[in-house]
Design an enzyme around this catalytic site. Structure first.
Site, PDB file in Angstrom:
ATOM      1  N   HIS A 162      -1.538 -14.753 -12.254  1.00 39.84           N
ATOM      2  CA  HIS A 162      -2.454 -13.638 -12.570  1.00 39.84           C
ATOM      3  C   HIS A 162      -3.379 -13.306 -11.396  1.00 39.84           C
ATOM      4  O   HIS A 162      -4.465 -12.779 -11.596  1.00 39.84           O
ATOM      5  CB  HIS A 162      -3.307 -13.942 -13.808  1.00 39.84           C
ATOM      6  CG  HIS A 162      -2.539 -14.527 -14.953  1.00 39.84           C
ATOM      7  ND1 HIS A 162      -2.014 -13.769 -15.974  1.00 39.84           N
ATOM      8  CD2 HIS A 162      -2.177 -15.813 -15.222  1.00 39.84           C
ATOM      9  CE1 HIS A 162      -1.381 -14.556 -16.835  1.00 39.84           C
ATOM     10  NE2 HIS A 162      -1.459 -15.799 -16.389  1.00 39.84           N
ATOM     11  N   SER A 283      -7.228   2.114  13.767  1.00 44.30           N
ATOM     12  CA  SER A 283      -7.690   3.340  13.136  1.00 44.30           C
ATOM     13  C   SER A 283      -8.220   4.274  14.212  1.00 44.30           C
ATOM     14  O   SER A 283      -8.818   3.827  15.188  1.00 44.30           O
ATOM     15  CB  SER A 283      -8.802   3.004  12.132  1.00 44.30           C
ATOM     16  OG  SER A 283      -9.612   4.140  11.910  1.00 44.30           O
ATOM     17  N   LYS A 289     -10.998  -1.681  13.013  1.00 48.71           N
ATOM     18  CA  LYS A 289      -9.896  -1.862  12.061  1.00 48.71           C
ATOM     19  C   LYS A 289      -8.611  -2.376  12.698  1.00 48.71           C
ATOM     20  O   LYS A 289      -8.239  -1.996  13.791  1.00 48.71           O
ATOM     21  CB  LYS A 289      -9.576  -0.529  11.380  1.00 48.71           C
ATOM     22  CG  LYS A 289     -10.694  -0.050  10.467  1.00 48.71           C
ATOM     23  CD  LYS A 289     -10.564  -0.610   9.080  1.00 48.71           C
ATOM     24  CE  LYS A 289      -9.507   0.177   8.318  1.00 48.71           C
ATOM     25  NZ  LYS A 289      -9.427  -0.279   6.949  1.00 48.71           N
ATOM     26  N   GLU A 296       2.585  -2.362   4.696  1.00 48.86           N
ATOM     27  CA  GLU A 296       2.430  -1.288   3.704  1.00 48.86           C
ATOM     28  C   GLU A 296       3.694  -0.424   3.615  1.00 48.86           C
ATOM     29  O   GLU A 296       4.118  -0.018   2.528  1.00 48.86           O
ATOM     30  CB  GLU A 296       1.228  -0.416   4.057  1.00 48.86           C
ATOM     31  CG  GLU A 296      -0.098  -1.161   3.939  1.00 48.86           C
ATOM     32  CD  GLU A 296      -1.227  -0.378   4.574  1.00 48.86           C
ATOM     33  OE1 GLU A 296      -1.913   0.334   3.852  1.00 48.86           O
ATOM     34  OE2 GLU A 296      -1.414  -0.475   5.805  1.00 48.86           O
TER      35      GLU A 296
END
Ligand code: ARG
Length: 464
Positions: A162, A283, A289, A296
């Site tokens: 979970h 970024s 970043k 992804e």
């Protein structure tokens, strides 16, 4: 013969005029089926050789055809080939060029076959190369995972259910979970490859042929196990593409799950793993970043691959036997799914090979969230002969107490513990550490470092 005002040279005998431009646009597949040029030429060369061996065409014609086809292939590979939309597809483009090169003998190549068995053969040969490529890509990924597993066989990290800390596990064990998944993906690809490896060539349009062909000969020449046994099925079967796509979808699902973990793990909040600069991006506005874009994109690729599976299932659903032009809609999505899978596998292999687990952070996280509560319950069962249900209850009370005290289980005093259960002794503290916890899980396939190392050895032997 690329002028649509005139009828098609390949089948225009009964046609007075050529197709409307829209008809040509919806009918043509050359824009994408040119990817099967190599397979088309391989299939045609095998067919020509068989036609000569069975005396259906002369040796001289077969020789001219086979050599001419190699010239066509070299033109295509050199980028010198002019594809014509009026010639619809790769099969007629190749044959037309062959005719320009060798003249009338080219017209004998299509004896005893049809584009229906031709396209089924070409597409099978193409899908087979992708099954092999997928197996190679999966194997490379497994090897990268095994290296991570070996380096981190003793490294403790939290195991989750979970997405809540559940019990300590080892980094090696977590890597091996993915090895098992990708190993099953290889198995599925292999199974599908074995089942699909029958040659459609010689099924002709649908009914077979009156010429004395030798389908065993062409099957062997093309690396098939045997000819497909029913000509109607042979031209209408696309199970091989569906099985490739379904195996690819499951593999892509595994890749997506792993990618999601890498996205979470590489966040500043988790900080479980550092991805290499080679597989991260920056970024344009936020200088600090470092984004896990590769992960992804791998997480997302499954969408196109599942889409391709559902797309082809839907095309095939309800089609009457044997061939229907609907089946031309089988290729683009398979091509796209194959490209997506191979790229995702390569990117994941690179990311896994380069990534660095943050051992101190993993160990600290493993100790959080009362992760050794099960070890405490097991100790109560083993040492005090308590029924597990009661041990579960006692441990729950101790967790509640630790929560109230704002500390972890090992930080409770013996007096605190005995306040909940008088029989508890000093020995209990030995089982509350995370290293002890993982060491103790020696059941087959468990997280103990020795078990992990045994599985690494098994996998290495299986891959050797
Ligand atoms: N381009 C076609 C396909 O991909 C080849 C087969 C055409 N056969 C036919 N009977 N029109 O399916």
């Amino acid at each position: 013969m690329s002028d649509s005002k005139t009828s098609n040279a390949m089948w225009g005998g009964r046609f007075a005029s050529g197709p409307d431009a829209i008809m040509e646009a919806i009918n043509a597949s050359i824009g994408y089926d040119k990817r099967m040029a190599r397979q088309d030429i391989e299939g045609s060369r095998a067919h020509a050789q068989m036609l000569a061996a069975t005396g259906i065409i002369t040796d001289n014609d077969a020789k001219a055809i086979r050599e001419g086809l190699l010239t066509v292939l070299s033109e295509i590979e050199a980028g010198d080939f002019e594809y014509s939309t009026a010639l619809e597809d790769i099969h007629m483009n190749v044959e037309n060029r062959l005719k320009e090169l060798i003249g009338d003998a080219a017209g004998r190549l299509h004896t005893a076959r049809s584009r229906n068995d031709q396209v089924a053969t070409d597409f099978k040969l193409w899908v087979r190369t992708q099954m092999d490529a997928a197996i190679d890509g999966l194997t490379a990924l497994i090897k990268a995972l095994l290296q991570q597993a070996e380096a981190g066989a003793d490294m403790v990290m939290p195991g989750f259910t979970h997405l809540q800390v559940a019990q300590p596990v080892t980094w090696g064990h977590h890597m091996l979970a993915y090895v098992e998944m990708f190993g099953r993906d290889i198995g599925r690809m292999r199974d599908a490859r074995a089942r699909m490896n029958e040659s459609p060539l010689g099924a002709a349009a649908l009914a077979g042929t009156s010429f004395p062909i030798d389908r065993h000969m062409t099957a062997a020449a093309l690396g098939f196990e045997r000819p497909a046994a029913n000509s109607l099925d042979a031209v209408s079967d696309r199970d091989f593409a569906l099985e490739f796509l379904s195996s690819a979808s499951i593999a892509a699902t595994h890749l997506s799950r792993m990618a999601e973990e890498l996205v979470i793990w590489s966040s500043a909040q988790f900080c479980f793993v550092t991805l290499s600069d080679r597989f991260s991006t920056g970024s344009s506005i936020m200088p600090q970043k470092k984004n896990p874009d590769a992960a992804e994109l791998i997480r997302a690729k499954v969408g196109r691959i599942n889409g391709a599976l559902v797309g082809l299932l839907t095309v095939m659903k309800g089609l009457p036997l044997a061939y229907a032009k609907d089946m031309q809609e089988d290729k683009e999505q398979v091509f796209d799914a194959a490209d997506s899978l191979m790229l995702a596998l390569a990117a994941m292999s690179g990311m896994v090979a380069d990534m660095t687990p943050n051992a101190p952070r993993l160990e600290a996280a493993a100790a959080s969230g009362f992760s050794t509560a099960t070890d405490l319950a097991d100790w109560l069962v083993r040492t005090l002969n308590m029924p597990f249900r009661e041990a579960h209850h006692v441990t729950g009370a101790l967790v509640k107490l630790a929560e109230e005290r704002g500390c972890d289980l090992p930080d409770l005093s013996l007096a605190d513990m005995q306040g909940v259960c008088a029989e508890i002794t000093e020995d209990v503290f030995a089982v509350l550490g995370v290293h002890n916890s993982v060491q103790s899980r020696q059941s087959y396939g468990g997280t103990a470092p020795d078990q992990v190392r045994a599985q690494i050895i098994r996998w290495k032997e299986a891959l050797a």
